[in-house]
Design a protein around this motif. Sequence first.
Motif, PDB file in Angstrom:
ATOM      1  N   UNK A 142       0.805  -1.215   0.000  1.00 32.59           N
ATOM      2  CA  UNK A 142       0.000   0.000   0.000  1.00 32.59           C
ATOM      3  C   UNK A 142       0.839   1.267   0.000  1.00 32.59           C
ATOM      4  N   UNK A 143       0.398   2.241   0.804  1.00 32.12           N
ATOM      5  CA  UNK A 143       1.090   3.523   0.862  1.00 32.12           C
ATOM      6  C   UNK A 143       2.506   3.389   1.424  1.00 32.12           C
ATOM      7  N   UNK A 144       2.719   2.455   2.339  1.00 32.00           N
ATOM      8  CA  UNK A 144       4.075   2.232   2.864  1.00 32.00           C
ATOM      9  C   UNK A 144       4.996   1.782   1.743  1.00 32.00           C
ATOM     10  N   UNK A 145       4.481   0.918   0.872  1.00 30.89           N
ATOM     11  CA  UNK A 145       5.265   0.463  -0.271  1.00 30.89           C
ATOM     12  C   UNK A 145       5.574   1.583  -1.238  1.00 30.89           C
ATOM     13  N   UNK A 146       4.591   2.445  -1.477  1.00 30.61           N
ATOM     14  CA  UNK A 146       4.829   3.599  -2.346  1.00 30.61           C
ATOM     15  C   UNK A 146       5.902   4.504  -1.748  1.00 30.61           C
ATOM     16  N   UNK A 147       5.831   4.735  -0.448  1.00 31.11           N
ATOM     17  CA  UNK A 147       6.823   5.583   0.220  1.00 31.11           C
ATOM     18  C   UNK A 147       8.220   4.974   0.110  1.00 31.11           C
ATOM     19  N   UNK A 148       8.309   3.665   0.260  1.00 28.94           N
ATOM     20  CA  UNK A 148       9.608   2.998   0.218  1.00 28.94           C
ATOM     21  C   UNK A 148      10.195   2.972  -1.190  1.00 28.94           C
ATOM     22  N   UNK A 149       9.347   3.024  -2.212  1.00 25.30           N
ATOM     23  CA  UNK A 149       9.853   3.087  -3.592  1.00 25.30           C
ATOM     24  C   UNK A 149      10.683   4.361  -3.807  1.00 25.30           C
ATOM     25  N   UNK A 150      10.343   5.409  -3.099  1.00 26.25           N
ATOM     26  CA  UNK A 150      11.134   6.640  -3.205  1.00 26.25           C
ATOM     27  C   UNK A 150      12.561   6.390  -2.710  1.00 26.25           C
ATOM     28  N   UNK A 151      12.695   5.620  -1.655  1.00 25.94           N
ATOM     29  CA  UNK A 151      14.014   5.268  -1.143  1.00 25.94           C
ATOM     30  C   UNK A 151      14.757   4.404  -2.152  1.00 25.94           C
ATOM     31  N   UNK A 152      14.048   3.472  -2.779  1.00 25.93           N
ATOM     32  CA  UNK A 152      14.679   2.622  -3.801  1.00 25.93           C
ATOM     33  C   UNK A 152      15.275   3.480  -4.908  1.00 25.93           C
ATOM     34  N   UNK A 153      14.523   4.483  -5.345  1.00 24.36           N
ATOM     35  CA  UNK A 153      15.013   5.347  -6.405  1.00 24.36           C
ATOM     36  C   UNK A 153      16.274   6.091  -5.976  1.00 24.36           C
ATOM     37  N   UNK A 154      16.260   6.624  -4.773  1.00 19.63           N
ATOM     38  CA  UNK A 154      17.434   7.364  -4.298  1.00 19.63           C
ATOM     39  C   UNK A 154      18.653   6.459  -4.130  1.00 19.63           C
ATOM     40  N   UNK A 155      18.447   5.258  -3.650  1.00 24.02           N
ATOM     41  CA  UNK A 155      19.577   4.330  -3.528  1.00 24.02           C
ATOM     42  C   UNK A 155      20.149   4.008  -4.908  1.00 24.02           C
ATOM     43  N   UNK A 156      19.267   3.870  -5.907  1.00 24.71           N
ATOM     44  CA  UNK A 156      19.721   3.653  -7.274  1.00 24.71           C
ATOM     45  C   UNK A 156      20.549   4.846  -7.747  1.00 24.71           C
ATOM     46  N   UNK A 157      20.125   6.055  -7.399  1.00 24.14           N
ATOM     47  CA  UNK A 157      20.897   7.242  -7.784  1.00 24.14           C
ATOM     48  C   UNK A 157      22.312   7.196  -7.207  1.00 24.14           C
ATOM     49  N   UNK A 158      22.455   6.574  -6.041  1.00 18.10           N
ATOM     50  CA  UNK A 158      23.780   6.437  -5.420  1.00 18.10           C
ATOM     51  C   UNK A 158      24.609   5.319  -6.054  1.00 18.10           C
TER      52      UNK A 158
END
Length: 192
Positions: A53-69
């Motif tokens: 749900x919304x927790x998963x959507x929020x965590x996808x933002x972290x996934x994107x930032x980790x990919x940027x690193x």
Amino acid sequence: MTPDETATVEASLVRIAAETTAVVDRIAARPGELDAVLETLISADRVFVLGAGRSGLALRMTAMRLMHLGFDVHVVGETTTPAISAGDVLLAASGSGTTAGIVRAVETAVEVGARVVAITTAPDSPLAHAADAVIVVPAAAKLDRSATASTQYAGGLFEQSVVLVGDAVFDALWRRSDLSADALWPRHANLE
């Protein structure tokens, strides 16, 4: 609930900001938890993220930032997500820490030798007990309807905290990396 004719977006912003600030202050007061999360992520071969749900959507933002690193990151459930294995880390968020699909995925990750980082409101939950590193978010659980826990609806404070914690983890990892913003920019999506 009786309609409040004086309710404004401005008043809601101020109230929500106060709640998130209070939660962030309490999380930041436990630096050992946060350091363990950083060390676990730094040593990961790959990072898998999972939330419902919304927790998963929020965590996808972290996934994107980790990919940027430059991390090798996968969102569980996507068609291109490979099998998790030893050396990998599963970063999972569940306010209750009992969401069945998340707990099953954590059990699988542990069985194959992967490590688990959990973000939850429930330190005594199956998710927290199975994790190698846990960030306990002192926020209302989704079904907690008491205004003393949060004035927001259905886990909103937890989900906001997942975004803030994820951004803080990214920021700390970025500052440790000594990479410039220009160095990260080429990893931003260009097929939009």
